[in-house]
Design an enzyme around this catalytic site. Sequence first.
Site, mmCIF file in Angstrom:
data_model
loop_
_atom_site.group_PDB
_atom_site.id
_atom_site.type_symbol
_atom_site.label_atom_id
_atom_site.label_comp_id
_atom_site.label_asym_id
_atom_site.label_seq_id
_atom_site.Cartn_x
_atom_site.Cartn_y
_atom_site.Cartn_z
ATOM 1 C CB SER A 50 -0.910 -0.015 1.230
ATOM 2 O OG SER A 50 -0.157 0.022 2.413
ATOM 3 C CG HIS A 89 -0.901 -5.401 4.277
ATOM 4 N ND1 HIS A 89 -0.335 -4.686 5.294
ATOM 5 C CD2 HIS A 89 -0.403 -4.866 3.133
ATOM 6 C CE1 HIS A 89 0.457 -3.746 4.796
ATOM 7 N NE2 HIS A 89 0.425 -3.834 3.482
ATOM 8 C CD GLU A 105 -0.106 -1.878 8.963
ATOM 9 O OE1 GLU A 105 0.517 -1.395 9.927
ATOM 10 O OE2 GLU A 105 0.219 -1.700 7.783
ATOM 11 C CD GLU A 150 2.419 -5.176 7.794
ATOM 12 O OE1 GLU A 150 1.865 -4.805 8.854
ATOM 13 O OE2 GLU A 150 2.831 -4.393 6.938
ATOM 14 C CG ASP A 160 -1.631 2.015 8.506
ATOM 15 O OD1 ASP A 160 -2.357 2.916 8.032
ATOM 16 O OD2 ASP A 160 -0.639 1.556 7.910
ATOM 17 C CD GLU A 181 0.803 4.033 9.590
ATOM 18 O OE1 GLU A 181 1.169 3.418 10.621
ATOM 19 O OE2 GLU A 181 1.115 3.675 8.439
ATOM 20 C CG ASP A 207 2.587 5.130 5.509
ATOM 21 O OD1 ASP A 207 3.601 5.437 4.871
ATOM 22 O OD2 ASP A 207 2.113 3.966 5.487
ATOM 23 C CE LYS A 250 5.526 2.252 5.617
ATOM 24 N NZ LYS A 250 4.302 2.389 4.795
ATOM 25 C CG HIS A 274 7.030 -3.599 9.230
ATOM 26 N ND1 HIS A 274 6.490 -4.847 9.335
ATOM 27 C CD2 HIS A 274 5.985 -2.735 9.385
ATOM 28 C CE1 HIS A 274 5.197 -4.756 9.542
ATOM 29 N NE2 HIS A 274 4.861 -3.493 9.578
ATOM 30 C CE LYS A 330 3.224 0.770 10.178
ATOM 31 N NZ LYS A 330 1.961 0.799 9.454
HETATM 32 O O1 LIG Z 1 1.034 0.958 5.228
HETATM 33 C C1 LIG Z 1 1.998 0.642 5.926
HETATM 34 O O2 LIG Z 1 2.251 1.300 6.914
HETATM 35 C C2 LIG Z 1 2.892 -0.482 5.523
HETATM 36 C C3 LIG Z 1 3.624 -1.213 6.594
HETATM 37 O O3 LIG Z 1 2.822 -1.838 7.528
HETATM 38 O O4 LIG Z 1 2.399 -1.291 4.523
HETATM 39 P P1 LIG Z 1 3.125 -1.315 3.088
HETATM 40 O O5 LIG Z 1 4.538 -1.696 3.332
HETATM 41 O O6 LIG Z 1 2.361 -2.294 2.282
HETATM 42 O O7 LIG Z 1 3.027 0.088 2.549
HETATM 43 MG MG LIG Z 2 0.689 2.819 6.644
#
Ligand SMILES: O=C(O)[C@@H](CO)OP(=O)(O)O
Ligand SMILES: [Mg+2]
Length: 431
Positions: free
Chosen positions: A43, A156, A166, A207, A244, A287, A314, A339, A367, A390
């Site tokens: 995502s 996910h 999440e 995850e 999230d 988030e 994010d 990230k 992550h 996380k």
């Molecule tokens: O959205 C998120 O925060 C992440 C990690 O949990 O997902 P992805 O790595 O798929 O962007």
């Molecule tokens: Mg996110």
Amino acid sequence: MQEKIASIKAREILDSRGNPTIEVDCLLECGIIARAGVPSGASTGSKEAIELRDNDKKRFFGKGVLQAVKNVNEIIAPKLIGLNATKQKQIDSIMIELDGTPNKAKLGANAILGVSLAVARAASYFSNLPLYQYLGGPNANLLPVPCMNIMNGGIHANWQGADFQEFMIAPYGANTFKEAYEWCSEIYQALKSLLKEKGYSVGVGDEGGFAPLVKSNEEPFELMSKAIENAGLKVGEQVGFALDTAASELYKDGKYILRREKKELEPTKMVKYYEKIVNNFPLILLEDGLAEYDWDSWKILNKVLGEKIELVGDDIFVTNLEIVKRGISENIANSVLIKLNQIGTLSETLDTVKYAQNSKWGTFVSHRSGETTDSFISDLTVAIGAGHLKTGAPARGERVEKYNQLLRIEEELGKYAKYAGKNAFIRPIRS
Ligand SMILES: O=C(O)[C@@H](CO)OP(=O)(O)O
Ligand SMILES: [Mg+2]
């Protein structure tokens, strides 16, 4: 000079989803060798630095990373050989210039990040310092609250579970990281038993969290609350929740589509939805509650909930300093997700962290859903004193390796380690 880079070599490996990703080895003249693996998201934010993928229809791994590997071995490595590995800023700047695009589209953020992290790790070995201390200095001692995603949904979970991506438990009431880790593992096992009792599937998402076919997006909070109690812990007092939503994935034509509940919500209704969750459950962090394309509604969300809970961006910020600056000046949230691969170098990540922290914003380290066993982010979290991270469920090797690394760091710091606890969260504690 012993700390000079002797060689840099990249290769294609598989990540936790079975997709190709890149790993890089950095050898110093003194014989030290360090390795880094690069994760990959599902995502993703539209403004993330570019993850370079092949488009080779003849190969089984058509979406491999062979071009990125080639870029490291043939373009980046020759420019870095002979340079001092402790000069991180110089090395990252050379790669940024060599790429020449604003989003690392030419060489690939995955290629550049692999080198950036392998060099940093080699330099930490050379300096005879643990990575968290090499990156964070002699005072780095803050162990994070592990926000564990024990229920997966959204993309996910292949859209087979909840709409929100999440559902995390935040064991902020523990005294140490080790205790927090143990609580999470107990809760995870208690949740598994509870789901079995209820006839729910115990299959897991990307995850490691369970991804049952729940009836609503509030139900996971009910299930997790029960699991916390069944594990002998107190909901709210010892363990709270983080969420999230990954709302960019739900956003269509100005509305949020909740398939599980057969609802299409206007942004203001979505904010109300969260208000209700905050009233019903001890949610301490949200988030991506709204989409990256819905900037103005973020301001409303921040007005309504920003004094009560941590609101993390994010997809909307993508660890990008310029976008974070705009977010801070327009007061649209109070925290940024960190990230490394969204921006593509260690130095730029640290710049974003510094700016956010100086602005009294939270920094929540993360992550990606496609991971390797590399635990760089664990050391990074302690180095920057982020106080929370996380990295998935307390299951699946690529996730637990990161938590296990934090156990090692806590052990090494001994009585000088400090567990962040509730203070890790930007609200309500710091207000
Ligand atoms: O959205 C998120 O925060 C992440 C990690 O949990 O997902 P992805 O790595 O798929 O962007
Ligand atoms: Mg996110």
